[in-house]
Design a protein around this motif. Sequence first.
Motif, short mmCIF file in Angstrom:
data_model
loop_
_atom_site.label_atom_id
_atom_site.label_comp_id
_atom_site.label_asym_id
_atom_site.label_seq_id
_atom_site.Cartn_x
_atom_site.Cartn_y
_atom_site.Cartn_z
N SER A 137 0.84 -1.19 0.00
CA SER A 137 0.00 0.00 0.00
C SER A 137 0.88 1.24 0.00
CB SER A 137 -0.92 -0.02 1.22
OG SER A 137 -0.16 -0.09 2.40
N LEU A 138 0.23 2.40 -0.15
CA LEU A 138 0.98 3.65 -0.26
C LEU A 138 1.84 3.90 0.97
CD1 LEU A 138 -1.71 6.03 -1.81
CD2 LEU A 138 0.29 5.05 -2.95
N LEU A 139 3.05 4.34 0.72
CA LEU A 139 4.00 4.65 1.78
C LEU A 139 4.21 6.15 1.82
CD1 LEU A 139 6.17 3.56 3.87
CD2 LEU A 139 7.80 3.68 1.95
N ALA A 140 4.10 6.76 3.00
CA ALA A 140 4.40 8.18 3.15
C ALA A 140 5.88 8.41 2.88
CB ALA A 140 4.03 8.65 4.56
N ILE A 141 6.19 9.46 2.13
CA ILE A 141 7.56 9.71 1.70
C ILE A 141 8.07 11.04 2.25
CG2 ILE A 141 9.07 10.12 -0.29
CD1 ILE A 141 8.17 7.24 -0.07
N PHE A 142 9.26 11.02 2.81
CA PHE A 142 9.94 12.22 3.31
C PHE A 142 11.17 12.44 2.43
CE2 PHE A 142 10.66 14.49 7.64
CZ PHE A 142 10.95 15.67 6.97
N PRO A 143 11.10 13.35 1.46
CA PRO A 143 12.27 13.63 0.62
C PRO A 143 13.29 14.45 1.41
CG PRO A 143 10.20 14.34 -0.44
CD PRO A 143 9.92 14.12 1.01
N LEU A 144 14.51 13.99 1.46
CA LEU A 144 15.58 14.68 2.19
C LEU A 144 16.88 14.58 1.40
CD1 LEU A 144 14.89 13.23 5.76
CD2 LEU A 144 14.58 15.62 5.10
N ASP A 145 17.78 15.50 1.65
CA ASP A 145 19.08 15.44 1.00
C ASP A 145 20.02 14.57 1.83
OD1 ASP A 145 21.02 15.92 -0.90
OD2 ASP A 145 21.67 17.81 0.00
N GLU A 194 -1.94 13.11 -3.72
CA GLU A 194 -3.29 13.46 -3.29
C GLU A 194 -3.31 14.08 -1.89
OE1 GLU A 194 -5.59 9.91 -3.59
OE2 GLU A 194 -5.50 9.83 -5.79
N ARG A 195 -2.27 13.81 -1.10
CA ARG A 195 -2.21 14.35 0.25
C ARG A 195 -1.27 15.56 0.27
NH1 ARG A 195 -3.32 10.85 4.45
NH2 ARG A 195 -3.24 12.77 5.67
N ALA A 196 -1.22 16.25 1.42
CA ALA A 196 -0.31 17.39 1.57
C ALA A 196 1.14 16.93 1.47
CB ALA A 196 -0.56 18.08 2.91
N PHE A 197 1.39 15.70 1.92
CA PHE A 197 2.73 15.12 1.83
C PHE A 197 2.74 14.05 0.73
CE2 PHE A 197 0.32 13.10 5.25
CZ PHE A 197 0.34 11.76 4.88
N LEU A 198 3.91 13.75 0.25
CA LEU A 198 4.06 12.81 -0.85
C LEU A 198 3.87 11.38 -0.36
CD1 LEU A 198 4.84 12.88 -3.90
CD2 LEU A 198 7.21 12.47 -3.16
N GLN A 199 3.21 10.58 -1.20
CA GLN A 199 3.10 9.14 -0.95
C GLN A 199 3.57 8.41 -2.21
OE1 GLN A 199 -1.23 9.51 0.19
NE2 GLN A 199 -0.61 8.10 1.81
N SER A 255 5.87 3.08 9.64
CA SER A 255 7.08 3.71 9.16
C SER A 255 6.78 4.65 7.99
CB SER A 255 8.08 2.64 8.70
OG SER A 255 8.45 1.80 9.78
N PHE A 256 7.76 5.45 7.64
CA PHE A 256 7.67 6.27 6.44
C PHE A 256 8.94 6.06 5.62
CE2 PHE A 256 9.55 8.82 9.80
CZ PHE A 256 10.61 9.46 9.21
N GLY A 257 8.93 6.52 4.39
CA GLY A 257 10.07 6.31 3.52
C GLY A 257 10.94 7.54 3.41
N VAL A 258 12.24 7.37 3.52
CA VAL A 258 13.19 8.45 3.30
C VAL A 258 13.82 8.24 1.92
CG1 VAL A 258 15.37 9.50 4.03
CG2 VAL A 258 13.67 8.82 5.74
#
Length: 202
Positions: free
Chosen positions: A3-11, A92-97, A42-45
Amino acid sequence: MDSLLAIFPLDVVLFPSAPLPLHIFEPRYKEMIGECIAAKSSFGVVRSQGETLAEVGCTAEILEVTKQYDDGRLDILTQGRQRFELVGLNQERAFLQAEVTYFDDEPGTTDRQDVERALRLYHEVLEVAGVEAPSPMPGAGELSFQLVAPLPLDLDFKQTLLGMRSEPQRVSAVIEYYQALLPRMRRSVRVRKVAGGNGHAL
């Protein structure tokens, strides 16, 4: 496919078993982390460079909320868990999935001589740099990841390592990288010593 995983884009490049402390202050990520804490998920980095995302990332498990601020900001301690490939993005959400596919290493055993060589080079890098970092621990994750995670190395190299699916190949890549890095580090140290001595070298 999961299923969709919340994603946190970071450098940054997060490795399995590596710690990652984060300060959460943007509203969309406060929302995302709040949901992850509530669901114990969990979320994805994923490493980001501007608008570009890497194809491979690592999930982060929230181990502890170390501080909560009155305005909703959070300090959290996370740890890398499982690698994945991005399959499709969802905005679709405020944060990336994202739709992701998880993967593990192919079977294979690292040659003992390569393990010893990699460990020796790692400690040489620490000595030349004059920094302290954790000694790799058996059972604390793949050796290759432990040898690079604590150090501020080239992120392109770290990203390449994250995507490799063979521990013996990763250890070989670490050996090659450190063998090339050490002479440059030693030259840099000599230059600093000469500069500090008003240009008079012994």
